[in-house]
Each structure stands twice: as C-alpha cells, then as structure tokens.
Design a protein around this motif. Structure first.
Motif, PDB file in Angstrom:
ATOM      1  N   LEU A   1       3.350   8.216  -4.112  1.00 29.67           N
ATOM      2  CA  LEU A   1       1.962   8.355  -3.523  1.00 29.67           C
ATOM      3  C   LEU A   1       2.046   7.280  -1.774  1.00 29.67           C
ATOM      4  O   LEU A   1       0.871   6.550  -1.835  1.00 29.67           O
ATOM      5  CB  LEU A   1       0.978   8.202  -4.089  1.00 29.67           C
ATOM      6  CG  LEU A   1      -0.400   7.547  -3.968  1.00 29.67           C
ATOM      7  CD1 LEU A   1      -1.035   9.695  -3.496  1.00 29.67           C
ATOM      8  CD2 LEU A   1      -1.112   7.835  -5.518  1.00 29.67           C
TER       9      LEU A   1
ATOM     10  N   GLY B   1      -1.578   4.080  -6.982  1.00 30.86           N
ATOM     11  CA  GLY B   1      -1.628   4.094  -5.653  1.00 30.86           C
ATOM     12  C   GLY B   1      -1.641   2.536  -5.007  1.00 30.86           C
ATOM     13  O   GLY B   1      -1.683   2.123  -4.266  1.00 30.86           O
TER      14      GLY B   1
ATOM     15  N   ALA C   1      -3.882  10.848  -6.930  1.00 27.21           N
ATOM     16  CA  ALA C   1      -4.365  10.018  -6.153  1.00 27.21           C
ATOM     17  C   ALA C   1      -6.163   9.823  -6.790  1.00 27.21           C
ATOM     18  O   ALA C   1      -6.652  10.213  -8.309  1.00 27.21           O
ATOM     19  CB  ALA C   1      -4.377   9.565  -4.670  1.00 27.21           C
TER      20      ALA C   1
END
Lengths: 554, 233
Positions: free
Chosen positions: A219, A550, B69
């Motif tokens: 990510l 993240g 996410a």
C-alpha cells in the motif's frame, strides 16, 4: 546556522548543544542546527561511533526516525534522536554522502530500528548503507528500477513487477534446507488476519514459529511524494487523514499542523486548541475501538459480537465527528493556525449529544471488559504471549500503546505537550505485562482517559465567552518558509509517535517531507514477539500491534 | 395457509405434538406460503431460465473479504451493525476467493499489489462481479500522480460498478451494491474500455531496455506484470 539562538530551552536541562558537540569531539565536522534540535554533521564512516556515544554517554536512547534526502551536491541521512525519558531533548546526527557514490555507515548495530529505516532510505533515495545486515528494497518491488525520490528519477519509465509468491509451501524446495524439517507458511497479502495488505513469510518448526519476515509495500502510495508536490497552506492537509485511516484523521492532521505551524511560527488560538484536543481524542477513541474489535476478531474468529459492539461504538463517535467536521472518516478539519469552522449550531445539541455518549460509555466499557479482558479464553490466549521486553521495544523505537504495554512511560501528549493537554487532568496508562494482554488493556484504559479529556474540553467550550471564540489565527495566504529551514515535530497519534520532518527551500512547497510512522517502527518488533510461539499467537501479536498498512507503507 | 390465525404457542411439548400430528395427518401447511397463494392453484411458473438464474445471482451474493485501504474501513462499517449489508442479500464476506461472487475493491492499488489482486480475481469462480469502491479505483484518486499508483483498478481487472467518494459513505456502497444487483438481474454487463495490464511470462515480453536489465533477476517463466506508466491516463 542562524537558528542556533532558537534552540529549544529544554536542551539545557539535559546537555547543551555545545556539551553534546564536546562529547562527540572530533567526530563533528560541522554544525547544521534545525528548528527543533541541534544538528551535528559527521563523516559517513563514523555513524556508529557517534550514535553510540550519544546513546551511552548522553542518554539518547530513542532513534525516532531516519530521513534521507538528495541535494544538488550531496546525499544526506539525518538520524533524529530523542530520549524516552524526556522527548523534548533531541539531537540530530547529519551524515552527508557523496553525490556520485552515496555510501554511508549503517546505524543498525547501534539501534535495531535503523534496519528498516535505512532500507527505506535505500529504496526511495538510493543511499547505500555499509554493514547493513540486509540492504534491499522494502516498499517497492525487488525488480524496481531507480530510486523514486532521487532527483533524476523518470516517473514515466516502464516497470516490471514479478509474481513469485504463491509457491506450494509443501514442495521440497520450500524447506529451508534439505535435512531440515521446517516449513514455509505464506500469510497474505490478501488475508483476513493481517489487517490489510501485509505479507508475512513465516517459517514453522512443527507448530512453532521459527522465523517471521514481514513483507510490506503493498500500500505504498507515495504519500511523501504527494506532500512534496503540494503547497503548505491548504493542499497538504487532506493527505494526513489517509495515513492512519482508522478514523485517526485528526491526530494525523495535528502532526502536520504542529510541524508546519512551528516551521512558519504560526500561533494557534486557545479556543481552537481545545476543539483540536477534543476532536483528536474522539478520533483516538474510535481508533482504539477498531483495534479492540479486530483484535477480538483475530483471537476469537469470525465477525463476533465484540466486533459488532466495537463498530457500534465507532458509529456513535463518528456521528459526533461528522457533526463537528462534516465528514465520517477523512475530516480535513484542521487548518494551519486553527480549525476550519466552529462547533455546529445549535451548540447545546452538540454538547448534549456528546455528553450522552460519554454517559453511556462506562456501561459499554464494562461490557467489553466482561466480554474481552475478563474472558478466560482470551486471557489464556494473550497473557504471557507475544512478549516484548522494554529494552527490545526501545531499540526498535516502539512507541504508543505498544511501548506503554511494555512498561515504557512515554506519551508525547504529556512529555512534549502540545494543544491543550497540559491544562487538563488525565493520566498516561502504562502496563508492564509486556504481553498481548497488556497492550490490549492499555488501549481499553486509554479510551477512558480520552473520554475524560473530551468531557473536560466540552465543559471548557460550553463556558467559553461568545466573543472570544477565535477559531483561526491570521495566516498568510501563501507560506514560504526560509530556505534550508528544517524541522522534525511529532505528536502522539493513535498508534504512537507520529512525526513529520520538513525541509523548506524558500518555495511554497516542502523540498522534503518525511513521515515518521509509528506503525512502521512497531511492526519491526513482530519477529521478537512471535519467534518460538505458536502460529495463532503470532496472529494475536500482530493484532495487538494494531498496525494500519496505510501508515506502515505510506 | 389457513385463514385462522394461530396464537403463538410457547409450550414446547404442545408444539412438538402439533407438528407431529400435522405431518402424520398430511395437513402440514409449512410450505403453503402466501407466495404460493399468489401463484394460484398451479404449481408451475413460466420464465426464461437465464432470467431466473440472473435473479438468483443478484439475490444471493457472496462478497470476498478483501481489505486494501481507507475504503475498507467504511466497507467494514457497511457489513456491520447499523448499515448491515446482509439485509440486501449481499452480506456474507468469504475469506476465500473460491467461495465468492463479488469482489469489492476498497482502496488504492499500487504496483506491488496489482499482480496479487489480479491473481485473487482470477481465483474467483465465474460468474463474478467487481465493485470499485472509492476514487482510487476510478483513477488513482488523490494519489493519481504517485510513481507507484495504478491509475484505476480498471487497468488490472474489469469493473462492473464504480462508487465515487473518498471514501464513499456506507449508504453509497449499499446503493452501489443494490445497483449492481439490479444490473445482474437484468442481465446487463459493463463494457471493458481499458486495455488492462496482464500477468504474463517474463519470456513473452517484448525485449527492450528494461527487460534486458532485468533478464538476470527474473526467470523466463516467472509471471510478471509490466507497467507502461507513460501510456497511463
């Protein structure tokens, strides 16, 4: 540098900058002080020597962050050092490296945490760290060409990424060597227990975990590059929301706001500070609820009652935050010099709604303690598993509930006060169990403290005189901090110390924007906690770290 | 169903006895629902097989438990209390792609993850449907200019429904799922307009500068995905 007279006064309580320079002696070849701390420039082959002296003789036991960057004429690594006892005492060790062949000594033998930080610096900037045990790419795929944050990187060049995972773990060649009976177990990157897209390569010896390697970067969405191409005043602020996206948006925004405000000498009105404090603590509660819910998910299995209860509480907190900011998750509520708007009208309704929630909270927490912490099964799973001794935690730069669960009394809200925290009455929760259970307990007790803070903020806001409700100070439309002004500032995010390093170059955009993510450092401790344990304990340890990818990958 | 309304019986032994008696006497009316009444006396309905299958597909969707996410947080909220996606016949997240019909892509896709996502998508049995959740799956969203970010999930796998937002609210996701169900029931599909990045063997790539550079690191039969960033939108 001209910033010397602005050095934080707290350095004097420990060692003055000159005393530190004396300690380092002839290692120091130049001085380059930053806004937050003195900076000592040293030769690239004396890194370990300098850091060891600062750690052993001056007490700088916390390598908070390693920032690498490229200048027109050189590369540079900055080691941001702090003390766990008093994080306001800071020192920077600045290591320039040759432009043609950027080689620098690794700090890994002194601070374990430098391992990943230097790998990241190698990956994104391209500095070669000598004596590093395992210097390879960490965020980008192994086959990547070039170093994307270096100056001559061409973003349009094609890249090829290989797919080598998904090998059959039972195949002969997956054993670590021919007469060994260990087995390779691949977990992730798509797996319900890895809290996102983490890839864990585990080697098993029977039922026990012999080795764990976390593979991150699934990510890595270029948060630092994004911030470097945006202007200070308004454009950067939406991005922090998306680092730690577990509703911790306001905490992240505060990290940027604090660093940028100190860089530009912006004052924040007291009234806005109280709103910020209240919002940030609501975010912390929401983030800890999710940590609790997903931890229960990891330990108990599928979508159980605890997860649903945790989401119920999050919904209530999110409703309050939505009334305050207008958004459920990505708030974009802070502005440099304050917040974007005042509390919603009618204010009484907002206060009542928040108070109502806080009144119900003790009952909810009781329920959680019955279901979770008081539950014998969970206790068996979590007490004395995933042990992280305090010295180990410190050498990895662990912060937040992970450090506080290992008995390290470190909380930037109290130790390096910002906002309105030092005016309020609350406690730092520390547990010395060093295991999965105490990390969980720290989070649950922190929810109570956060609720306490929110309550006090509401009382203050309610009594605040109407004509003194100043939500923003006067901030110029365009901010252009002086050339070569550098700062590193951190706040206590939901997961730990969230720091921002910024270097200004006289334009309205930062020349270098580095994010010190607490999860990145905390995740490094996973092998320490899970080696020798069973596979489910490793999953529990991962859950108790409460990482969010993240923020790990940025 | 008989027109007479039975009071709710709480006595277990009585319930058991009544059920047994009803079955023995052949008067069991458990299957005589109101729906049956609506159909009238005939036990047959007349429809096209395809139409029936589409209706079934849309009415029972198994989602893949797939978090990437920020959007996955809102996705979890959609599954959980308050929004409860299960009410719309689409709320059973499956951990394995082999058991799922629908994949919600909740977040930014970066170069390292795209081949894995493609593999997960390939592992799902047909017919399968894809929901792109959030701006990142449309164009890369706020990270579109990033050196490592795929400019939209459609560059990797075909998308049926795009849900805009950063992140979309749970209500928006519920609406998107309902829209997808409607389309499935009507047998509609979305045209694929983007030439996707494919997983291919390294040996099959056209040999140019970068392939030569990597020739020593990658075996010719390794699967790779090649990103031509210059051609991205």
């Amino acid at each position: 540098m001209s910033l010397e007279e602005q050095l934080p006064e707290t350095v004097a309580e420990g060692q003055s900058a000159d005393e530190l320079a004396e300690l380092l002696g002839d290692l120091v070849i130049d001085r380059d002080d930053h806004v937050n701390a003195p900076g000592f420039v040293i030769r690239p082959d004396t890194v370990q020597d300098a850091l060891r002296r600062l750690r052993d003789d001056a007490g700088f036991d916390h390598l908070s962050c390693v920032t690498a960057q490229e200048y027109e004429d050189r590369y540079e690594s900055i080691y941001h050092l702090k003390k766990y006892n008093d994080p306001t005492q800071e020192a920077n060790v600045i290591v320039p490296a040759d432009k043609e062949h950027p080689v620098s000594q690794s700090a890994e033998p002194v601070f374990r945490t430098a391992d990943w930080h230097e790998r990241e610096a190698y990956d994104l900037i391209g500095i070669d760290y000598e004596e590093h045990p395992d210097l390879r790419r960490i965020l980008l795929p192994d086959t990547w060409q070039g170093h994307p944050l270096s100056m001559d990187y061409d973003q349009d060049q094609p890249q090829i990424v290989s797919l080598r995972e998904h090998a059959n773990p039972l195949q002969e060649d997956q054993r670590s060597d021919s007469d060994s009976d260990t087995m390779f177990l691949n977990i992730g990157p798509h797996h319900p227990a890895t809290h996102g897209v983490l890839h864990v390569k585990a080697t098993l010896d029977g039922e026990q975990v012999a080795d764990v390697e976390s593979d991150i970067g699934y990510l890595h969405r270029c948060e630092e590059q994004m911030c470097q191409t945006k202007t200070y005043r308004h454009q950067i602020m939406p991005y922090p929301d998306r680092w730690d996206y577990i509703s911790a948006g306001l905490l992240n925004e505060w990290a940027y706001a604090r660093a940028a405000e100190d860089l530009n000498d912006i004052e924040v009105p007291e009234y806005a500070q109280i709103i910020r404090t209240m919002g940030a603590e609501l975010c912390r509660m929401a983030a800890h609820f999710l940590a609790l819910g997903t931890f229960a998910l990891d330990v108990y299995g599928d979508f159980t009652a605890i997860f649903m209860y945790a989401v119920r509480d999050r919904e209530e907190v999110q409703n309050i935050l939505e009334d305050l900011t207008g958004q459920r998750l990505m708030f974009n509520y802070f502005r440099l010099g304050g917040v974007v708007w005042d509390l919603p009208e009618p204010r009484e309704e907002f206060f009542e709604m928040t108070r109502d929630y806080l009144d119900r909270l003790p009952e909810h927490l009781e329920e959680y303690h019955d279901l979770v912490t008081g539950n014998e099964i969970l206790q068996m799973r979590t007490i004395d598993t995933g042990i992280l001794p305090p010295e180990v935690a410190k050498s990895y730069g662990a912060t937040g509930p992970v450090a506080r669960g290992s008995g390290i009394d470190y909380d930037l809200r109290r130790d390096d006060p910002y906002g309105y925290y030092d005016e309020l009455d609350w406690d730092v929760i520390v547990k010395d169990g060093c295991d999965n259970y105490s990390r969980l307990l720290v989070r649950m007790l922190e929810v109570e403290q956060s609720a306490k803070i929110v309550e006090q903020c509401i009382d203050l806001l309610e009594d605040w005189p109407e004509d003194e409700r100043n939500i923003q100070s006067n901030v110029p439309r365009t901010l252009r901090p002086d050339d070569d002004k550098e700062i590193y500032r951190a706040v206590e995010g939901a997961k730990g110390e969230l720091g921002i390093y910024m270097r200004a170059d006289g334009t309205e955009k930062p020349a270098r924007f580095k994010i010190r993510s607490p999860c990145f450092s905390n995740l490094q401790t996973l092998p320490e906690m899970s080696n020798g344990e069973f596979v489910p304990d490793m999953i529990a340890a991962l859950g108790s770290l409460d990482i969010v990818l993240g923020e790990v990958d940025r | 169903m008989s027109s007479q309304q039975h009071p709710f019986v709480t006595d277990d032994s009585k319930v058991l006895t009544e059920t047994r008696d009803a079955r023995l006497a052949g008067q069991d009316d458990r299957f005589n629902s109101r729906l049956r009444e609506a159909f009238g006396s005939t036990p047959f309905i007349l429809t096209k097989f395809d139409k029936f299958m589409n209706w079934v597909r849309g009415s029972s969707m198994f989602m893949l438990q797939f978090g990437i996410a920020c959007c996955s947080i809102e996705m979890m909220h959609t599954y959980a209390v308050k929004h409860d996606l299960d009410r719309f016949a689409a709320g059973v997240p499956r951990a394995s792609p082999r058991q799922a019909d629908v994949i919600i892509i909740p977040g930014t896709i970066v170069s390292k993850f795209a081949p894995r996502m493609k593999r997960v998508y390939d592992q799902m049995p047909e017919p399968k449907f894809v929901i792109g959740m959030g701006s990142c799956t449309i164009s890369g969203g706020p990270f579109q200019e990033g050196y490592n970010v795929i400019k939209g999930a459609e560059e990797v796998i075909p998308i049926d429904i795009h849900i805009p937002g950063c992140p979309p609210r749970p209500e928006a996701l519920v609406y998107g799922v309902a829209k997808l169900q409607e389309r499935i029931a009507n047998g509609e599909s979305s045209p694929v307009v983007v030439k996707p990045y494919e997983l291919e063997q390294f040996g099959d790539l056209e040999r140019d500068e970068i392939v030569e550079q990597l020739a020593e690191d990658i075996d010719t039969d390794d699967l790779v995905m090649r990103y031509n960033w210059g051609d991205s939108p």
